[in-house]
Scaffold this motif. Structure first.
Motif, PDB file in Angstrom:
ATOM      1  N   UNK A 162      -5.756-100.850 -29.018  1.00 53.33           N
ATOM      2  CA  UNK A 162      -5.615-101.471 -27.699  1.00 53.33           C
ATOM      3  C   UNK A 162      -4.493-102.506 -27.710  1.00 53.33           C
ATOM      4  N   UNK A 163      -4.419-103.266 -28.795  1.00 57.23           N
ATOM      5  CA  UNK A 163      -3.373-104.299 -28.908  1.00 57.23           C
ATOM      6  C   UNK A 163      -1.980-103.659 -28.885  1.00 57.23           C
ATOM      7  N   UNK A 164      -1.866-102.515 -29.578  1.00 56.75           N
ATOM      8  CA  UNK A 164      -0.574-101.820 -29.583  1.00 56.75           C
ATOM      9  C   UNK A 164      -0.181-101.444 -28.156  1.00 56.75           C
ATOM     10  N   UNK A 165      -1.179-100.967 -27.400  1.00 56.31           N
ATOM     11  CA  UNK A 165      -0.908-100.515 -26.032  1.00 56.31           C
ATOM     12  C   UNK A 165      -0.472-101.679 -25.124  1.00 56.31           C
ATOM     13  N   UNK A 166      -0.956-102.866 -25.376  1.00 59.62           N
ATOM     14  CA  UNK A 166      -0.578-104.001 -24.525  1.00 59.62           C
ATOM     15  C   UNK A 166       0.912-104.318 -24.623  1.00 59.62           C
ATOM     16  N   UNK A 167       1.559-103.803 -25.688  1.00 61.99           N
ATOM     17  CA  UNK A 167       3.000-104.034 -25.903  1.00 61.99           C
ATOM     18  C   UNK A 167       3.343-105.506 -26.092  1.00 61.99           C
ATOM     19  N   UNK A 168       2.354-106.310 -26.493  1.00 54.87           N
ATOM     20  CA  UNK A 168       2.630-107.724 -26.772  1.00 54.87           C
ATOM     21  C   UNK A 168       3.396-107.872 -28.086  1.00 54.87           C
ATOM     22  N   UNK A 169       3.262-106.856 -28.949  1.00 51.95           N
ATOM     23  CA  UNK A 169       3.891-106.914 -30.267  1.00 51.95           C
ATOM     24  C   UNK A 169       4.651-105.615 -30.527  1.00 51.95           C
ATOM     25  N   UNK A 170       5.678-105.677 -31.371  1.00 53.71           N
ATOM     26  CA  UNK A 170       6.423-104.448 -31.675  1.00 53.71           C
ATOM     27  C   UNK A 170       5.679-103.562 -32.683  1.00 53.71           C
ATOM     28  N   UNK A 194      -8.185 -91.882 -35.204  1.00 54.38           N
ATOM     29  CA  UNK A 194      -8.932 -91.578 -33.977  1.00 54.38           C
ATOM     30  C   UNK A 194      -9.345 -92.875 -33.288  1.00 54.38           C
ATOM     31  N   UNK A 195      -9.765 -93.862 -34.077  1.00 56.20           N
ATOM     32  CA  UNK A 195     -10.179 -95.142 -33.500  1.00 56.20           C
ATOM     33  C   UNK A 195      -8.985 -95.828 -32.832  1.00 56.20           C
ATOM     34  N   UNK A 196      -7.830 -95.772 -33.494  1.00 55.33           N
ATOM     35  CA  UNK A 196      -6.611 -96.365 -32.927  1.00 55.33           C
ATOM     36  C   UNK A 196      -6.304 -95.702 -31.581  1.00 55.33           C
ATOM     37  N   UNK A 197      -6.335 -94.362 -31.569  1.00 54.78           N
ATOM     38  CA  UNK A 197      -6.020 -93.629 -30.334  1.00 54.78           C
ATOM     39  C   UNK A 197      -6.995 -93.966 -29.220  1.00 54.78           C
ATOM     40  N   UNK A 198      -8.277 -94.094 -29.603  1.00 54.42           N
ATOM     41  CA  UNK A 198      -9.283 -94.438 -28.598  1.00 54.42           C
ATOM     42  C   UNK A 198      -8.965 -95.808 -28.003  1.00 54.42           C
ATOM     43  N   UNK A 199      -8.529 -96.716 -28.856  1.00 50.57           N
ATOM     44  CA  UNK A 199      -8.187 -98.062 -28.383  1.00 50.57           C
ATOM     45  C   UNK A 199      -7.011 -98.036 -27.413  1.00 50.57           C
ATOM     46  N   UNK A 200      -6.017 -97.212 -27.732  1.00 51.04           N
ATOM     47  CA  UNK A 200      -4.835 -97.103 -26.869  1.00 51.04           C
ATOM     48  C   UNK A 200      -5.252 -96.726 -25.445  1.00 51.04           C
ATOM     49  N   UNK A 201      -6.261 -95.850 -25.357  1.00 56.07           N
ATOM     50  CA  UNK A 201      -6.684 -95.366 -24.029  1.00 56.07           C
ATOM     51  C   UNK A 201      -7.463 -96.415 -23.236  1.00 56.07           C
ATOM     52  N   UNK A 202      -7.884 -97.490 -23.921  1.00 61.40           N
ATOM     53  CA  UNK A 202      -8.790 -98.424 -23.232  1.00 61.40           C
ATOM     54  C   UNK A 202      -8.074 -99.560 -22.516  1.00 61.40           C
TER      55      UNK A 202
END
Ligand code: SF4
Ligand code: SF4
Lengths: 203, 647
Positions: A162-170, A194-202
């Motif tokens: 989820x943090x990756x998806x927020x784009x707050x960090x590179x 899979x957990x990372x991908x699930x987070x991205x979607x949230x």
């Protein structure tokens, strides 16, 4: 993905309760950033992490140098919380009007709440505080998703996704994959991705 | 690829303790010994993991004194060795150290002390730097992660130059923090151990290694310290960062250097405040200090725990008033810094701002006001025993038996997770009334038991963990037997050194490097001492309480109860539930049952929570470890356990 920081140093606090995989989350995140050429200092308070206390990691990310392992008060740029009251605890000390907060909504009750000596603020109230006192905030149900995947501890990685998806960090999926290839046993990599991908979607 | 063995020139993220381990490897360490203690344990864990590849001998020793002795033997035989401990471990080792610093060493020998300012995971805020002064050995303090590695490596060289043990002091915020480190080369030679002892008594390098004749050896020891001081004058681990003309000089070391640097930058004072960072803190490099002390009248010393550096710098300044002038010192002694607790950038910035008479920018007042309101609604999160922890069950049993007995018996506590029983509100009742150092509970109990002639007649119980038993309890236990102390000694045997992360100890068949070794049986030792010994499972509530009750009735001798149940976090238990637990809502009477919510108010397992709307207890399945003990405590039998199919 450009290796740029919105602010140097960028100060990140990752917080949670002992047993939630807080330390692992901070190491994975730090590893991804070191691989991109940043200086990262992690300050950890985990001596009592096994025993239900608050666990907190301070990450200082910089292009220029190592920083103190403790972030000065009122200077967090990003707060990632595996437990919502811990998000508030960190916000109340390291918060400032520019801060972004990403919080799990799964509650771990402190003993004082279980005994009835203290009240736990409800989710609405916590969301209102975020809305009022942060520049950006997200509240997600990372633990439920991790439980569906068979292991509640994976919620720490859901949060990283989820943090990756927020784009707050590179940071992105490629960087994550590289990092877990280095530091996670082969049979656990699939679940982590899979957990990372699930987070991205949230988010 | 193991990170600790990364190739030369590679930049990696190391925890301070990993950096220290890597530094030792780059120095070609051969032998490493330690007793676990937060925040030091990861150093040996990391070395143990590469022991095979690097041809190292690594052990968990029974206590810190033995660890230094094991390391010293390697040094006497010409090898490089290290011993590692937390701050109070140095106290344990100090008797041997007093003699070792006098006898001198041969192969490089480094003592690493990882200290815990603020007692983040200790029951003391011990300060071991004074040992360096008292025992006349050189002291080094790394101030960042790269230095943690480089200074460790250099410590071995220094030890070989002066032929004495060198102390390297880290702190929690260094040992448990992480940062970028550029690796150096790993050496590739396997030395031979050779112990020479045929030379004259007065030659420490060829004669027997002993601390006498005292006059000769003590003199030699002081000369070695002087040599170290001279080497420190040229060391690049001491450096000045700041302008040529300054209004205030900060003298600092260790993590406090990073705090000081940050404080100066927070206040934008890089143009008028200089920092003299010392990596070599005992003996002080005199000439270097004199050079920088001359630059300004105002000297601020930033350090944690006791004013060690402050005292030493003041003594030095007092010796050269003509050369350096009269100074105003700001530190712990004048109250600029708090005398207890750890420091951080804010504390340093605040102190600096006050001295320089500036205001430093904080948050907008209205926002800060809102944050205070937030702080008021957050419930505190106190430490408690883990879900499924056998200690919670053990103290439940002990408390039940003491209550039944009715003579206001109490427990003398000891060091380990079970120390939490002395703190509120880990558990909703108090049995533990004393808590000191490793093994002290049983010594104290032995003393209390002899006060009957002065009218003291409360039953006394002492507890200790399995690892603590080997570390320091045995002499106290023998004392109790020999002096006919009527005590009940309870071993909380959870099959590992749980508090510090599950290091093996002599009771197990596993060594630090995973070899099979003979287990030393606690029960047999106690029997050999002559005590009456019983064994029980703390999760078996009925039997265990009964055994304690029977012991309470038996007067006049030493009784030992070994409560065996593996720690809930042990690798073999973690993530596996033995029982599925449910609260039967019909049976749970909640506030009305007359139990006064025994389960959630008194028992306090973090997984057994209180549903405020339903007014019933519920089990949080994410947190529950499935130990099943709570099913036995509910007077209504409302907590129901079903065995989980193991297959
Ligand atoms: S780590 Fe083990 S011994 Fe320590 S509190 Fe947790 S369960 Fe108990
Ligand atoms: S079974 Fe009961 S005592 Fe054991 S962890 Fe679960 S809720 Fe806690």
């Amino acid at each position: 993905m450009k290796n740029l920081l919105a602010k140097d140093p960028t100060n990140i606090v990752i917080t949670g309760v002992g047993g939630q995989g807080n330390v692992m989350a901070s190491r994975v995140l730090a590893g991804m950033l070191v691989a991109k050429g940043f200086y990262v200092t992690i300050g950890e308070t985990f001596g009592m992490s096994q025993r239900g206390g608050s666990v907190m990691s301070h990450l200082r990310v910089s292009k220029k140098s190592a920083w103190s392992p403790q972030i000065p008060l009122g200077q967090a740029d990003i707060i990632v919380a595996l437990e919502p009251s811990e998000a508030l605890r960190v916000l109340s000390r390291w918060g400032n009007p520019r801060v972004a907060v990403l919080s799990n909504n799964r509650v771990v009750y402190p003993i004082g709440v279980i005994t009835g000596d203290y009240d736990y603020p409800d989710e609405e109230k916590i969301k209102n505080i975020f809305a009022k006192l942060t520049a950006k905030s997200w509240m997600i149900d990372a633990t439920s998703v991790a439980m569906e995947m068979g292991n509640p501890v994976l919620s720490n990685i859901v949060m990283i996704g989820a943090l990756a998806k927020t784009a707050l960090l590179p940071i992105d999926r490629r960087a994550f994959e590289k990092e877990i290839n280095k530091n996670v046993a082969a049979d656990k990599r699939g679940a982590n991705l899979a957990a990372f991908d699930a987070g991205v979607k949230m988010v | 690829m193991i990170k600790l063995l990364s190739a030369a020139n590679k930049e990696v993220l190391f925890m301070g303790n990993e950096a220290i381990a890597r530094g030792a490897l780059e120095a070609g360490v051969n032998v490493a010994a330690a007793y676990p203690g937060t925040p030091s344990s990861e150093i040996i864990e990391n070395l143990a993991a590469v022991a095979k590849e690097r041809n190292l001998y690594v052990e968990w020793s029974t206590n810190e004194k033995v660890a230094v002795e094991v390391a010293a033997a390697a040094s006497f035989a010409g090898l490089r060795s290290m011993c590692v401990m937390k701050q109070n471990g140095v106290n344990v080792a100090s008797d041997f150290l007093l003699h070792l610093t006098a006898s001198g060493t041969r192969g490089g020998l480094v003592l690493v002390s990882c200290e815990d300012p603020g007692a983040l995971s200790s029951v003391n805020e011990g300060e071991s730097r004074y040992f360096a002064r008292m025992l006349e050995m050189p002291l080094l303090e790394p101030a960042d992660f790269q230095e943690a590695k480089d200074l460790t490596k250099w410590a071995f060289e220094l030890s070989e130059k002066v032929h004495n043990i060198v102390m390297l002091r880290s702190v929690t915020r260094m040992s448990h923090a992480s940062g970028n480190v550029i690796c150096g080369k790993l050496p590739n030679k396997i030395p031979q151990a050779r112990f020479v002892y045929d030379g004259p008594l007065t030659d420490p390098l060829t004669g027997p290694v002993i601390s006498t004749p005292v006059g000769v050896k003590h003199k030699l020891q002081q000369e070695k310290l002087k040599t170290a001081g001279e080497l420190f004058e040229k060391s690049s681990f001491n450096k000045y960062i700041g302008p040529k003309k300054l209004r205030l000089l900060i003298i600092t070391s260790s993590a406090c250097y990073l705090y000081s640097k940050e404080a100066v930058s927070m206040l934008g004072m890089q143009g008028c405040v200089g920092i003299l960072k010392l990596g070599c803190t005992w003996p002080l490099p005199e000439k270097l200090l004199k050079k920088y002390l001359r630059l300004t009248k105002n000297i601020m010393i930033v350090e944690e725990v006791l004013p060690f550096m402050e005292e030493n710098v003041k003594v030095l300044a007092a010796s050269y008033p003509k050369e350096i002038g009269v100074k105003t010192f700001y530190g712990k002694i004048d109250g600029t810094f708090p005398s207890v607790g750890e420091l951080n950038p804010d504390v340093v910035a605040e102190a600096l701002a006050k001295i320089m008479k500036v205001k430093y920018k904080t948050l907008p007042a209205s926002y800060a006001q809102e944050l205070r309101k937030v702080a008021a609604v957050i419930p505190p999160r106190d430490q408690t025993f883990c879900p499924g922890c056998p200690h919670r069950a053990s103290f439940w049993n002990i408390n039940a038996a003491l209550k039944l007995d009715g003579r206001e018996g109490f427990v003398c506590g000891d060091i380990g997770c079970y120390a939490m029983a002395a703190l509120t509100p880990a558990i909703g009742f108090h049995t533990v009334r004393t808590l000191h150092s490793m093994g002290s509970g049983t010594g104290l109990a032995s003393g209390f038991a002899k006060l009957d002639m002065f009218g003291f007649n409360k039953p006394v119980v002492s507890v200790c963990g399995d690892s603590t038993f080997y570390h320091a309890v045995i002499p106290a236990l023998i004392n109790a037997q020999h002096n006919k102390a009527d005590i009940i000694f309870v071993v909380l045997d959870n099959a590992g050194t749980a508090m510090t992360g599950f290091q093996p100890h002599p009771g197990l068949t596993l060594s630090a490097v995973g070899e099979t070794v003979p287990a030393v049986d606690i029960g047999k030792i106690c029997e050999a001492i002559g005590a009456k010994v019983e064994v029980s499972d703390p999760f078996d509530l009925g039997t265990t309480t009964k055994k304690i009750s029977a012991f309470l009735e038996e007067k006049g001798n030493l009784k030992v109860l070994i409560l065996k149940q593996t720690c809930a976090l042990s690798p073999e238990k973690k993530g596996k539930k033995q029982y599925e637990i449910k609260v039967n809502e019909e049976l749970c009477l909640g506030d009305d049952c007359g139990c006064n919510r025994l389960c959630t108010r008194i028992f306090r397992c973090p997984a057994l929570i209180w549903d405020k709307t339903k007014k019933k207890a519920v089990v949080d399945e994410v947190i529950c470890a499935g130990c099943g003990f709570c099913a036995a405590i509910c007077p209504q039998n409302a907590i129901v356990k079903t065995e989980v199919d193991a297959s």
